[in-house]
Design an enzyme around this catalytic site. Structure first.
Site, PDB file in Angstrom:
ATOM      1  N   ASN A 209      31.508  45.763  79.776  1.00 21.72           N
ATOM      2  CA  ASN A 209      30.350  46.200  80.561  1.00 21.72           C
ATOM      3  C   ASN A 209      30.492  47.677  80.904  1.00 21.72           C
ATOM      4  OD1 ASN A 209      31.750  46.487  83.206  1.00 21.72           O
ATOM      5  ND2 ASN A 209      32.103  44.306  82.890  1.00 21.72           N
ATOM      6  N   LYS A 340      32.624  32.372  98.080  1.00 22.09           N
ATOM      7  CA  LYS A 340      33.958  32.829  97.664  1.00 22.09           C
ATOM      8  C   LYS A 340      34.898  33.014  98.854  1.00 22.09           C
ATOM      9  CE  LYS A 340      32.050  34.977  93.501  1.00 22.09           C
ATOM     10  NZ  LYS A 340      32.297  35.865  92.366  1.00 22.09           N
TER      11      LYS A 340
HETATM   12  N1  CTP Z   1      34.471  38.399  90.174  1.00 20.31           N
HETATM   13  C1  CTP Z   1      35.708  37.895  89.854  1.00 20.31           C
HETATM   14  N2  CTP Z   1      35.886  37.114  88.753  1.00 20.31           N
HETATM   15  C2  CTP Z   1      34.837  36.835  87.943  1.00 20.31           C
HETATM   16  C3  CTP Z   1      33.565  37.333  88.249  1.00 20.31           C
HETATM   17  C4  CTP Z   1      33.413  38.120  89.381  1.00 20.31           C
HETATM   18  O1  CTP Z   1      36.676  38.165  90.585  1.00 20.31           O
HETATM   19  N3  CTP Z   1      35.045  36.092  86.854  1.00 20.31           N
HETATM   20  C5  CTP Z   1      34.322  39.205  91.401  1.00 20.31           C
HETATM   21  C6  CTP Z   1      33.941  40.663  91.193  1.00 20.31           C
HETATM   22  O2  CTP Z   1      35.097  41.481  91.129  1.00 20.31           O
HETATM   23  C7  CTP Z   1      33.146  40.976  92.438  1.00 20.31           C
HETATM   24  C8  CTP Z   1      32.519  39.646  92.815  1.00 20.31           C
HETATM   25  O3  CTP Z   1      33.268  38.644  92.127  1.00 20.31           O
HETATM   26  O4  CTP Z   1      33.965  41.377  93.528  1.00 20.31           O
HETATM   27  C9  CTP Z   1      31.080  39.479  92.486  1.00 20.31           C
HETATM   28  O5  CTP Z   1      30.831  39.807  91.144  1.00 20.31           O
HETATM   29  P1  CTP Z   1      29.374  39.663  90.542  1.00 20.31           P
HETATM   30  O6  CTP Z   1      29.411  39.945  89.071  1.00 20.31           O
HETATM   31  O7  CTP Z   1      28.386  40.394  91.383  1.00 20.31           O
HETATM   32  O8  CTP Z   1      29.090  38.120  90.830  1.00 20.31           O
HETATM   33  P2  CTP Z   1      29.355  36.804  90.051  1.00 20.31           P
HETATM   34  O9  CTP Z   1      30.152  35.920  90.938  1.00 20.31           O
HETATM   35  O10 CTP Z   1      29.891  37.074  88.705  1.00 20.31           O
HETATM   36  O11 CTP Z   1      27.887  36.200  89.997  1.00 20.31           O
HETATM   37  P3  CTP Z   1      26.577  36.658  89.126  1.00 20.31           P
HETATM   38  O12 CTP Z   1      27.097  37.436  87.950  1.00 20.31           O
HETATM   39  O13 CTP Z   1      25.963  35.368  88.777  1.00 20.31           O
HETATM   40  O14 CTP Z   1      25.719  37.484  90.049  1.00 20.31           O
END
Ligand code: CTP
Length: 407
Positions: A209, A340
């Site tokens: 990304n 979380k």
């Molecule tokens: N995160 C993580 N592990 C993952 C995905 C996300 O630790 N596999 C953490 C990111 O570092 C961030 C938080 O979760 O601090 C939120 O990440 P985000 O991408 O906004 O949310 P997601 O939980 O992935 O949900 P979505 O993509 O559906 O919005």
């Protein structure tokens, strides 16, 4: 810049010679003080030749008593560094004993003191050592945490003397620090994740990304400046990690997960700024996928949610998450905070101008577990990092504001 380098008796004593050289490269004049057991590991002559200064090895050294040597050295110094510091010297410092050249220098010095411990893993973990370390920290002594790895005793774990470059960078940071600077994270160990993660499709292709890592690296710099120990776990970025941080480079979500879980116990604050890949190819063939006129279907499976697992294991640790949102940011942020088990979430509307990937600025909204909402208008990522730590200190770390006050 006058620095006393205290050397104590452990196998890492040989690295003190390299520390001395690197301090000199930074323009420092270094005078070495050795404990009697340090001399079992390395000869005073080595330090005398390297430093061009007499080495203090004995409180009652003939010829050095026309003036009281340990007081003279203590007044001369801008900083006292002890590297390596054994469990024994740490205990003596903590209890104010003064029966050898180094302890007498420490107790008479008024300059900043930095110590880099090195010892067997169980000696480091022992409650006595940890209590002595806490005592020294509370007095303002900077501790450069030992690194994990194979130790001279054959055991594995934290205990190895930090690398000379890390020690010297920390010393320089202490010397540069204006006295007005906030030191409200002394004693905290902040674990930060940064950057993207990458998921291999085959040996030459991967998905990732647009994260640059800038927010996570700014958080690491801010935490270091406020006196914390920092472990920075980062996916691939073009940034240079701060030299005083313990740096762990990872590629995939799985690797980041493993690294975070290995270090989560030693952290007191965890900040997950990384943009973690949520999916990875189910199959990862060992040879390159050949071009074909047919459409290629890659099945993606979810990756482990690192932050959710940290939330499950957090105990008393403070956990900060980030949320990249494109719509209903506050609502989605609140949901992630609860799901979380976080203390704070910083929600970025990544479609807003000045926020998001690969820019030096950010804007967002901070939500904490008590429901407080703080708007963070457009500002530099470094400034935002400080605003986040300001909030953590104010809301959760100030002794006068405890959990019971919140009820
Ligand atoms: N995160 C993580 N592990 C993952 C995905 C996300 O630790 N596999 C953490 C990111 O570092 C961030 C938080 O979760 O601090 C939120 O990440 P985000 O991408 O906004 O949310 P997601 O939980 O992935 O949900 P979505 O993509 O559906 O919005």
């Amino acid at each position: 810049m006058n620095i006393i380098l205290g050397v104590t008796g452990c196998i890492g004593a040989y690295k003190a010679a390299e520390v001395l050289r690197q301090l000199q490269e930074q323009g420092a004049t270094v005078r070495v003080v050795m404990t009697p057991s340090a001399r079992q590991f390395i000869a005073p002559l080595t330090f005398e030749a390297l430093s061009g200064q007499p080495v203090l090895t004995d409180l009652f050294q003939p010829g050095l008593n026309t003036r009281i040597k340990h007081i003279e050295i203590a007044r001369w110094a801008d900083l006292l560094l002890v590297a390596p510091a054994t469990a024994h010297i740490i205990a003596k410092f903590a209890h104010g004993l003064a029966d050898d050249p180094l302890t007498t220098v420490y107790i008479s010095a008024t300059c900043p003191t930095v110590i880099a411990p090195a010892m067997n893993v169980e000696m480091w973990r022992h409650a006595a050592t940890q209590e002595n370390i806490a005592t020294l920290r509370a007095r303002g002594v900077e501790i450069i945490e030992p690194e994990s790895g194979f130790l001279a005793c054959g055991e594995v774990g934290p205990g190895r003397l930090a690398e000379p470059a890390r020690i010297v960078a920390r010393v320089m940071a202490v010397l540069r620090r204006p006295s007005s600077e906030r030191r409200d994270l002394v004693g905290q160990h902040v674990l930060i994740t940064a950057g993207p993660t990458c998921e291999d499709i085959d040996p030459v292709r991967f998905i990732t990304n647009r994260s640059s890592g800038k927010m996570g690296y700014a958080l690491a710099e801010a935490a270091l400046a406020r006196g914390a120990d920092v472990t920075l776990i980062s996916g691939p970025t073009h940034l240079r990690p701060p030299r005083e941080a313990r740096f762990i480079s990872v590629w995939s979500t799985e690797e980041m997960y493993e690294a975070v879980m290995r270090h989560v116990n030693e952290a007191t604050i965890i900040v997950k700024a990384a943009a973690v890949a949520d999916f990875r190819p189910r199959e990862r063939p060992s040879s390159k996928i050949k071009k074909s006129p047919e459409p290629l279907h890659i099945e993606l499976e979810p990756t482990p949610d690192i932050l959710a697992e940290v939330g499950r294991r957090k105990g008393h640790r403070l956990v900060v998450g980030f949320a990249a949102e494109t719509d209903h940011p506050i609502e989605h942020g609140r949901q992630k905070l609860a799901q979380k088990n976080l203390d704070v979430i910083v929600v970025n509307d990544v479609t807003a101008e000045g926020a998001g990937f690969d820019v030096d600025t950010n804007r967002g909204t901070l939500i904490d577990r008590r429901g407080d909402i703080v708007e963070l208008p457009l500002m530099s990522k470094r400034e935002m990092a400080d605003r986040i730590f300001d909030h953590l200190v104010e809301a959760f770390l100030r002794p006068e504001r405890t959990e019971s006050d919140e009820e």
